[in-house]
Design a protein around this motif. Structure first.
Motif, PDB file in Angstrom:
ATOM      1  N   PRO A   1       0.827  -1.222   0.000  1.00  0.00           N
ATOM      2  CA  PRO A   1       0.000   0.000   0.000  1.00  0.00           C
ATOM      3  C   PRO A   1       0.856   1.263   0.000  1.00  0.00           C
ATOM      4  O   PRO A   1       0.933   2.000   0.987  1.00  0.00           O
ATOM      5  N   ASN A   2       1.476   1.533  -1.131  1.00  0.00           N
ATOM      6  CA  ASN A   2       2.357   2.696  -1.262  1.00  0.00           C
ATOM      7  C   ASN A   2       1.744   3.737  -2.185  1.00  0.00           C
ATOM      8  O   ASN A   2       0.628   3.561  -2.707  1.00  0.00           O
ATOM      9  N   GLU A   3       2.468   4.822  -2.423  1.00  0.00           N
ATOM     10  CA  GLU A   3       1.967   5.906  -3.264  1.00  0.00           C
ATOM     11  C   GLU A   3       1.743   5.462  -4.694  1.00  0.00           C
ATOM     12  O   GLU A   3       0.714   5.790  -5.313  1.00  0.00           O
TER      13      GLU A   3
ATOM     14  N   ILE B   1      -4.515   2.563  -8.555  1.00  0.00           N
ATOM     15  CA  ILE B   1      -5.879   2.123  -8.243  1.00  0.00           C
ATOM     16  C   ILE B   1      -6.878   3.252  -8.494  1.00  0.00           C
ATOM     17  O   ILE B   1      -7.921   3.062  -9.142  1.00  0.00           O
ATOM     18  N   THR B   2      -6.589   4.439  -7.989  1.00  0.00           N
ATOM     19  CA  THR B   2      -7.535   5.543  -8.134  1.00  0.00           C
ATOM     20  C   THR B   2      -7.698   5.966  -9.590  1.00  0.00           C
ATOM     21  O   THR B   2      -8.810   6.232 -10.057  1.00  0.00           O
TER      22      THR B   2
ATOM     23  N   LYS C   1      -3.487   8.481   4.275  1.00  0.00           N
ATOM     24  CA  LYS C   1      -2.214   8.833   4.878  1.00  0.00           C
ATOM     25  C   LYS C   1      -1.222   7.693   4.674  1.00  0.00           C
ATOM     26  O   LYS C   1      -1.497   6.547   5.035  1.00  0.00           O
ATOM     27  N   ILE C   2      -0.086   8.009   4.047  1.00  0.00           N
ATOM     28  CA  ILE C   2       0.998   7.049   3.865  1.00  0.00           C
ATOM     29  C   ILE C   2       2.215   7.626   4.580  1.00  0.00           C
ATOM     30  O   ILE C   2       2.740   8.668   4.178  1.00  0.00           O
TER      31      ILE C   2
ATOM     32  N   LEU D   1      -6.977  -3.104   0.932  1.00  0.00           N
ATOM     33  CA  LEU D   1      -5.601  -3.242   0.455  1.00  0.00           C
ATOM     34  C   LEU D   1      -4.569  -2.747   1.466  1.00  0.00           C
ATOM     35  O   LEU D   1      -3.371  -2.790   1.202  1.00  0.00           O
ATOM     36  N   GLY D   2      -5.025  -2.281   2.619  1.00  0.00           N
ATOM     37  CA  GLY D   2      -4.101  -1.940   3.680  1.00  0.00           C
ATOM     38  C   GLY D   2      -3.783  -0.466   3.855  1.00  0.00           C
ATOM     39  O   GLY D   2      -2.892  -0.107   4.637  1.00  0.00           O
TER      40      GLY D   2
END
Length: 297
Positions: free
Chosen positions: A27-29, A35-36, A121-122, A91-92
């Protein structure tokens, strides 16, 4: 559509990505943007279904999943946002909801929230995700900080602005003549971040949105079907008060084509054909010619 029964494989297929993306998913940038972007390219905003059966319209997780993924229909901003909320959570990602109000021809009053914004938030970085603002929704998350006003330029030079005030956050879109306000959401003054809501608060607001006696554009008279495309944005817009029908196409905030219709049936058939989604075309003309609810003064 909770984490334990959300069919992520079916969702991934619906947004046009290979199932292999789920292998060792992080689940990274980079994956957030992927996905978006793909949901925005493959799912359509439409409120015709909502106007045809307002009293029974639900945003329950399983209903949203069936509507958008299984039956491949379009949906309201709340549908599209709740779907991406569930997917990202599964997806976390760390995802929060914030209720907002569209800045359409009036100053928001915050007695009723008509839109939903997601904040991801990442690590220590925040991203605004909005896939429900018709064809003007950002193609990618807006990478922001909440302590100052800033501009964010995305694909093809499309530029948004997060305007920060003492009480709220406002997202603006850059067009030929300057900035237009899109939507606002409240600030939590205890921490300077958006005011987040839980599922119960979200559902309560939606019920108020459904049954308010005040006129609501997307519930009562404006029918809109649209999405962003690879190079631009396309919308089919019907105003039941003014009795107008048109197809518009934009690129970089500029209108590049406009087609007006006289025949409601041709209008809705063209929309269904272009976006490849099921629409209740046999009911559209009757709805279009019905006097819309004007609301209490």
């Amino acid at each position: 559509m909770n984490q334990w029964n959300f069919d992520i494989k079916q969702y991934i297929k619906r947004i046009g990505l290979p199932e292999s993306i789920l292998d060792n998913f992080v689940p990274n940038e980079e994956n957030l943007y992927l996905i978006t972007y793909n949901q925005g390219q493959n799912l359509v905003y439409e409120n015709l279904t909502y106007q045809l059966d307002t009293q029974n319209y639900k945003i329950d997780p399983d209903v949203v999943f069936d509507r958008l993924v299984v039956n491949k229909r379009g949906g309201l901003c709340f549908d599209l946002q709740e779907l991406i909320f569930a997917a990202l959570t599964h997806l976390g990602y760390n995802v929060q909801r914030s209720l907002s109000e569209v800045c359409a021809q009036k100053k928001p009053h915050y007695q009723l929230f008509t839109h939903e914004v997601l904040v991801v938030k990442i690590e220590n970085q925040f991203y605004i995700v909005d896939l429900g603002f018709g064809y003007n929704c950002p193609r990618y998350p807006l990478k922001v900080r909440f302590d100052q006003t800033q501009e964010i330029t995305l694909l093809y030079g499309e530029t948004y602005q997060l305007e920060v005030t003492d009480d709220l956050f406002r997202v603006n879109l850059k067009v030929e003549k300057g900035w237009i306000a899109m939507f606002e959401f409240l600030k939590d003054k205890s921490n300077g971040l958006p005011l987040f809501v839980n599922t119960e608060q979200f559902q309560q607001n939606f019920q108020e949105f459904l049954f308010t006696k005040k006129s609501q554009r997307i519930r009562d008279f404006l029918i809109f079907i649209g999405k962003s495309t690879l190079h631009g944005r396309i919308g089919y817009i019907s105003n039941r008060i003014q009795k107008t029908l048109e197809r518009v196409e934009f690129m970089l905030g500029s209108k590049i084509s406009q087609k007006k219709y006289d025949d409601p049936n041709q209008f809705i058939q063209d929309a269904q054909k272009e976006f490849q989604i099921p629409l209740q075309i046999e009911l559209f003309e009757e709805l279009f010619n019905t006097q819309p609810y004007m609301g209490e003064q």
